[in-house]
Scaffold this motif. Sequence first.
Motif, PDB file in Angstrom:
ATOM      1  N   VAL A 108       0.954  -1.334   0.021  1.00 41.52           N
ATOM      2  CA  VAL A 108      -0.014  -0.046  -0.027  1.00 41.52           C
ATOM      3  C   VAL A 108       0.901   1.253  -0.009  1.00 41.52           C
ATOM      4  CG1 VAL A 108      -1.647   1.246   1.363  1.00 41.52           C
ATOM      5  CG2 VAL A 108      -1.899  -1.284   1.108  1.00 41.52           C
ATOM      6  N   ASN A 109       0.566   2.202  -1.082  1.00 44.03           N
ATOM      7  CA  ASN A 109       1.569   3.184  -1.036  1.00 44.03           C
ATOM      8  C   ASN A 109       1.056   4.180  -0.089  1.00 44.03           C
ATOM      9  OD1 ASN A 109       3.352   4.979  -1.829  1.00 44.03           O
ATOM     10  ND2 ASN A 109       2.461   5.593  -3.906  1.00 44.03           N
ATOM     11  N   SER A 110       1.549   4.024   1.165  1.00 44.50           N
ATOM     12  CA  SER A 110       1.438   5.112   2.107  1.00 44.50           C
ATOM     13  C   SER A 110       2.696   5.168   2.962  1.00 44.50           C
ATOM     14  CB  SER A 110       0.219   4.694   3.131  1.00 44.50           C
ATOM     15  OG  SER A 110       0.846   3.350   3.745  1.00 44.50           O
ATOM     16  N   GLY A 111       2.859   6.208   4.091  1.00 47.68           N
ATOM     17  CA  GLY A 111       3.893   6.615   4.646  1.00 47.68           C
ATOM     18  C   GLY A 111       4.604   5.130   5.106  1.00 47.68           C
ATOM     19  N   GLN A 126       5.110   2.650   3.197  1.00 53.49           N
ATOM     20  CA  GLN A 126       4.979   1.838   2.160  1.00 53.49           C
ATOM     21  C   GLN A 126       4.994   0.370   2.783  1.00 53.49           C
ATOM     22  OE1 GLN A 126       7.347   2.434  -1.263  1.00 53.49           O
ATOM     23  NE2 GLN A 126       6.191   4.331  -1.574  1.00 53.49           N
ATOM     24  N   ALA A 173      -3.404   0.772   5.538  1.00 51.73           N
ATOM     25  CA  ALA A 173      -3.964   2.349   5.513  1.00 51.73           C
ATOM     26  C   ALA A 173      -5.068   2.152   4.732  1.00 51.73           C
ATOM     27  CB  ALA A 173      -2.875   2.895   4.859  1.00 51.73           C
ATOM     28  N   GLU A 174      -6.107   3.147   5.081  1.00 48.53           N
ATOM     29  CA  GLU A 174      -7.047   3.348   4.481  1.00 48.53           C
ATOM     30  C   GLU A 174      -7.159   4.429   3.380  1.00 48.53           C
ATOM     31  OE1 GLU A 174      -9.770   1.688   5.263  1.00 48.53           O
ATOM     32  OE2 GLU A 174      -8.634   0.712   6.956  1.00 48.53           O
ATOM     33  N   LYS A 175      -7.947   4.240   2.432  1.00 51.34           N
ATOM     34  CA  LYS A 175      -7.991   5.364   1.216  1.00 51.34           C
ATOM     35  C   LYS A 175      -6.792   5.327   0.440  1.00 51.34           C
ATOM     36  CE  LYS A 175     -11.894   7.874   3.105  1.00 51.34           C
ATOM     37  NZ  LYS A 175     -12.799   6.579   3.258  1.00 51.34           N
ATOM     38  N   HIS A 176      -6.010   4.130   0.409  1.00 47.11           N
ATOM     39  CA  HIS A 176      -4.886   4.168  -0.581  1.00 47.11           C
ATOM     40  C   HIS A 176      -4.811   3.061  -1.473  1.00 47.11           C
ATOM     41  CE1 HIS A 176      -3.115   6.359   2.868  1.00 47.11           C
ATOM     42  NE2 HIS A 176      -2.021   6.850   2.283  1.00 47.11           N
ATOM     43  N   ARG A 180      -8.396   0.122  -4.687  1.00 47.94           N
ATOM     44  CA  ARG A 180      -8.410   1.025  -3.339  1.00 47.94           C
ATOM     45  C   ARG A 180      -8.692   0.429  -2.004  1.00 47.94           C
ATOM     46  NH1 ARG A 180      -7.007   6.107  -3.380  1.00 47.94           N
ATOM     47  NH2 ARG A 180      -8.522   7.181  -2.278  1.00 47.94           N
TER      48      ARG A 180
END
Length: 154
Positions: free
Chosen positions: A97-100, A102, A125-128, A152
């Motif tokens: 998931v491409n979030s802080g 990853q 993570a949500e909404k990624h 998503r």
Amino acid sequence: MRRMIAGAAGAALAATALVGALPGAASATGSDVHAQKKVYSQKAKPTRKSTRFDPYCNTVSNGRKMAGMACFRAKGDRVWIKDTLKDGLRVEVRGTVNSGGQPGYRCYGNYKGGWQVCNFDRQMAEKHVFLWYVSTWKGNKIKWTSDEKMLRTS
């Protein structure tokens, strides 16, 4: 047109991140210690429930037959996997998931048929965007891999 180019660039970047985030990727050394990513790994739990095969699903083939399938359900951040051949290979889903930070995700099943499920609700993570693929493994060697899929999270 810009949107298409940006989307393709984002997919390429996400695919690059996916390779580095998963177990078996090149290990970090000295100066790239910060490049190591957290990987949440779960053994899928057998379930009597099933899920429908739809556009949120992906398959892996052995070149002749479908060897396994997997579906991602954003509600609850669950990964469903199913081994469709009795060939001794295990089915896995790997993704990121491409979030802080990853983080990577790995859901692996046993060698038995039927649906199995991993629950990443507390970790994902949500909404990624979740970039993932299905593969079959024999021991620690990958045998077959599907195309990547981007969906998503909830």
